[in-house]
Design an enzyme around this catalytic site. Structure first.
Site, short mmCIF file in Angstrom:
data_model
loop_
_atom_site.label_atom_id
_atom_site.label_comp_id
_atom_site.label_asym_id
_atom_site.label_seq_id
_atom_site.Cartn_x
_atom_site.Cartn_y
_atom_site.Cartn_z
CB THR A 121 -0.90 -0.01 1.25
OG1 THR A 121 -1.64 -1.23 1.24
CG2 THR A 121 -1.85 1.17 1.27
CD GLU A 154 -3.83 -8.80 -2.15
OE1 GLU A 154 -3.24 -9.10 -3.18
OE2 GLU A 154 -5.00 -9.14 -1.93
CG LEU A 156 -4.31 -10.17 1.46
CD1 LEU A 156 -4.02 -10.13 2.93
CD2 LEU A 156 -3.44 -11.22 0.79
CE LYS A 210 -5.00 -1.72 0.96
NZ LYS A 210 -5.69 -2.94 1.29
CG ASN A 214 -7.55 -0.17 3.89
OD1 ASN A 214 -8.37 -1.03 3.57
ND2 ASN A 214 -6.28 -0.45 4.06
CB CYS A 266 -4.09 -2.32 6.85
SG CYS A 266 -3.06 -3.58 6.09
NE ARG A 334 1.92 -6.02 11.45
CZ ARG A 334 2.26 -6.28 10.18
NH1 ARG A 334 3.23 -5.61 9.61
NH2 ARG A 334 1.64 -7.22 9.49
N1 LIG Z 1 -1.29 -7.32 6.20
C1 LIG Z 1 -2.38 -7.05 5.53
O1 LIG Z 1 -3.48 -7.48 5.87
C2 LIG Z 1 -2.32 -6.22 4.27
C3 LIG Z 1 -3.41 -6.20 3.40
C4 LIG Z 1 -3.34 -5.43 2.24
C5 LIG Z 1 -2.19 -4.68 1.98
N2 LIG Z 1 -1.17 -4.71 2.86
C6 LIG Z 1 0.03 -3.93 2.53
O2 LIG Z 1 1.01 -4.84 2.03
C7 LIG Z 1 2.32 -4.44 2.44
C8 LIG Z 1 2.99 -5.57 3.20
O3 LIG Z 1 2.25 -5.79 4.39
P1 LIG Z 1 2.53 -7.07 5.31
O4 LIG Z 1 1.52 -7.03 6.38
O5 LIG Z 1 2.64 -8.28 4.43
O6 LIG Z 1 3.98 -6.70 5.88
P2 LIG Z 1 4.98 -7.63 6.72
O7 LIG Z 1 5.69 -6.71 7.62
O8 LIG Z 1 4.24 -8.81 7.26
O9 LIG Z 1 5.98 -8.19 5.61
C9 LIG Z 1 6.89 -7.40 4.90
C10 LIG Z 1 8.12 -8.25 4.61
O10 LIG Z 1 8.97 -7.56 3.70
C11 LIG Z 1 10.31 -7.87 4.04
N3 LIG Z 1 11.20 -6.88 3.40
C12 LIG Z 1 11.39 -5.59 3.75
N4 LIG Z 1 12.23 -5.01 2.87
C13 LIG Z 1 12.58 -5.95 1.95
C14 LIG Z 1 13.37 -5.95 0.78
N5 LIG Z 1 14.00 -4.85 0.35
N6 LIG Z 1 13.49 -7.10 0.09
C15 LIG Z 1 12.85 -8.21 0.48
N7 LIG Z 1 12.06 -8.27 1.56
C16 LIG Z 1 11.92 -7.14 2.30
C17 LIG Z 1 10.31 -7.87 5.54
O11 LIG Z 1 11.42 -8.57 6.08
C18 LIG Z 1 8.97 -8.55 5.84
O12 LIG Z 1 9.12 -9.96 5.97
C19 LIG Z 1 2.13 -3.16 3.25
O13 LIG Z 1 2.26 -2.06 2.40
C20 LIG Z 1 0.69 -3.26 3.72
O14 LIG Z 1 0.11 -2.01 3.96
C21 LIG Z 1 -1.19 -5.48 3.99
#
Ligand SMILES: NC(=O)c1ccc[n+]([C@@H]2O[C@H](COP(=O)([O-])OP(=O)(O)OC[C@H]3O[C@@H](n4cnc5c(N)ncnc54)[C@H](O)[C@@H]3O)[C@@H](O)[C@H]2O)c1
Length: 441
Positions: A121, A154, A156, A210, A214, A266, A334
């Site tokens: 996001t 995304e 989800l 997005k 939200n 989020c 979180r």
């Molecule tokens: N969690 C949700 O429900 C959700 C839903 C929709 C969108 N999003 C968005 O998706 C994105 C990811 O969210 P998340 O909850 O999966 O985050 P998360 O913190 O669970 O995972 C992010 C991962 O990225 C890795 N990372 C960071 N920098 C990196 C790099 N340069 N190369 C490779 N890996 C790297 C971290 O080590 C971590 O494992 C965010 O922008 C969030 O807003 C999340």
């Protein structure tokens, strides 16, 4: 297709596993060596219903692999999906350092056409920054490989992430390049068999969609919480009101639950980032500002109710908490409202015994240093020596508990219910004090 997913967190792991399940050859990259080592040992680092089986069968089939090898990850995928975190920066704006670092890696190692897809996001304008980061890295190598940046936010939900990915309501594709759009159509074809769910739009509109989605959902929650607080003050019952308004198809029943405020990885950060974008554009979003203000207050609603009942000073008192995750079916803590309640109770001198069906391990990491908070392995353990019980997360296992056992275990038979799980009359009939949200007490 050969797909690389950059960032193997909640979004990246679910995305990678589901894409592999559709037959793609998926390379999941993460810089967290511990996370990748666990995945390679067959451990799933997050709690997400249904995910483990999908990861296992696709790893065994050789379609899904986990690695920290950046050059190999760039070489692998014609599609490079960025799913790294975008935490809030100090001023509330989304911190793009991980997104830009991922883009730079692609630029540093790419060799041939790539479609770089932002699933994280990210604020409006980020695609331009991703593009520039790739160009900068290519320039250093005196190369100019062709590539396209696509915004594919995304949607989800944690707790139902696999189901959401496999059966999406919509797939937003922000792009202006026909070749890239065709590749995304091919990628998502297996997930929209009965009707087309892809909505193609401009990159900027996709990025804003997005945040708008939200913010709209967060608005419904804060609106209901304010109406709930009003209902309580003037002798109405928010659960009756909820059914009354939800029956209007223009309103609908979803996301109308009053409670302890929204949390998670989020909504809080996305609301802040949208506020920041709007302020920077000279168009502050007054509604969204109010949504955040209401939510911050609502996180303390159970703390207020408990102090109202037991006094401002809670030294020597112990409170049981059921539910630590920010919502049911996840271990994600979180910005969880449970943290605000624990802070309030501990600040007033109380101790806490807390239980969560999935977030116990996460909570133990957060409270290792605390002498005031004990995380216990079973729901009824939390009640030992407790003065009262507070329910913060709507886990299924809390919906029909042994009320007689609760009454016997607590020093005061009082339940503070932040999720309105029970029938107030039935609880009172069993001799329990019951403090829900927005209902007569
Ligand atoms: N969690 C949700 O429900 C959700 C839903 C929709 C969108 N999003 C968005 O998706 C994105 C990811 O969210 P998340 O909850 O999966 O985050 P998360 O913190 O669970 O995972 C992010 C991962 O990225 C890795 N990372 C960071 N920098 C990196 C790099 N340069 N190369 C490779 N890996 C790297 C971290 O080590 C971590 O494992 C965010 O922008 C969030 O807003 C999340």
């Amino acid at each position: 297709m050969n797909v690389t997913v950059i960032g193997t967190g909640y979004v990246g792991l679910v995305t990678g596993a589901c894409l592999a399940d559709a037959g793609n050859n998926v390379f999941c990259l993460d810089l967290d060596q511990n996370k990748i080592a666990r995945l390679n040992r067959g451990e799933i680092p997050i709690f997400e219903p249904g995910l483990e089986a999908i990861v296992k069968r696709n790893e065994e089939a050789g379609r899904l692999r986990f690695s920290t090898d950046v050059p190999a990850s760039v070489a692998h995928g014609e599609l490079q999906l960025i799913a790294v975190g975008t935490p809030p920066g100090e001023d509330g704006s989304a911190d793009l350092q991980h997104v830009i670092a991922a883009a730079r890696s692609v630029g540093r190692y790419m060799d041939g056409y790539k479609v770089v897809v932002t699933k994280s996001t990210v604020p409006v304008g980020t695609a331009d920054k991703v593009k520039q980061a790739i160009i900068d890295e290519q320039k250093k190598r005196h190369l100019g490989n062709d590539f396209t940046v696509v915004s594919n936010p995304e949607f989800l939900k944690e707790g139902a992430a696999v189901e959401d990915f496999m059966r999406p309501d919509r797939i937003i594709v922000g792009a202006d390049d026909a070749r890239a759009i065709a590749m995304l159509r091919q990628l998502y074809a297996p997930f929209q068999r009965n009707r087309e769910r892809i909505i193609v739009m401009s990159v900027r509109s996709a990025e804003l969609t997005k945040y708008a989605a939200n913010a709209m959902l967060a608005t419904r929650i804060s609106f209901m919480n304010e109406i709930a607080n009003l209902a309580e003050a003037i002798g109405a019952d928010i659960e009756e009101v909820r059914r009354g308004i939800g029956s209007d198809p223009r309103i609908g029943y979803q996301f109308l639950y009053p409670g302890v405020g929204f949390g998670g990885s989020c909504f809080p950060k996305d609301v802040k980032a949208l506020q920041r974008t709007a302020a920077d554009a000279g168009r502050p979003l007054r509604v969204v500002n109010a949504v955040e203000e209401v939510n911050e207050a609502q996180k303390h609603v159970l703390g207020f109710k408990i102090r109202d009942r037991f006094g401002q000073q809670l030294r020597g008192k112990c409170f049981a908490i059921w539910g630590l995750a920010f919502k049911a079916n996840t271990d994600d803590m979180r910005e969880a409202p449970s943290l605000a309640l624990i802070d309030d109770l501990v600040a007033a001198g109380a101790t806490v015994r807390a239980y969560d069906p999935a977030a116990g391990t996460e909570a133990k990491k957060l409270f290792t240093e605390s002498r005031n908070v004990t995380i216990v392995p079973h729901a009824m353990d939390a009640l030992e020596g407790a003065d009262a019980l507070a329910i913060v997360t709507e886990w299924q296992e809390f919906r029909s508990p042994d009320f007689a056992g609760i009454k016997q275990a607590l020093k005061t038979p009082a339940i503070f219910d932040g999720r309105n799980l029970y029938d107030p009359a039935a609880l009172r009939a069993q001799g329990l004090e019951y403090y829900p949200i927005g209902r007569k007490q």
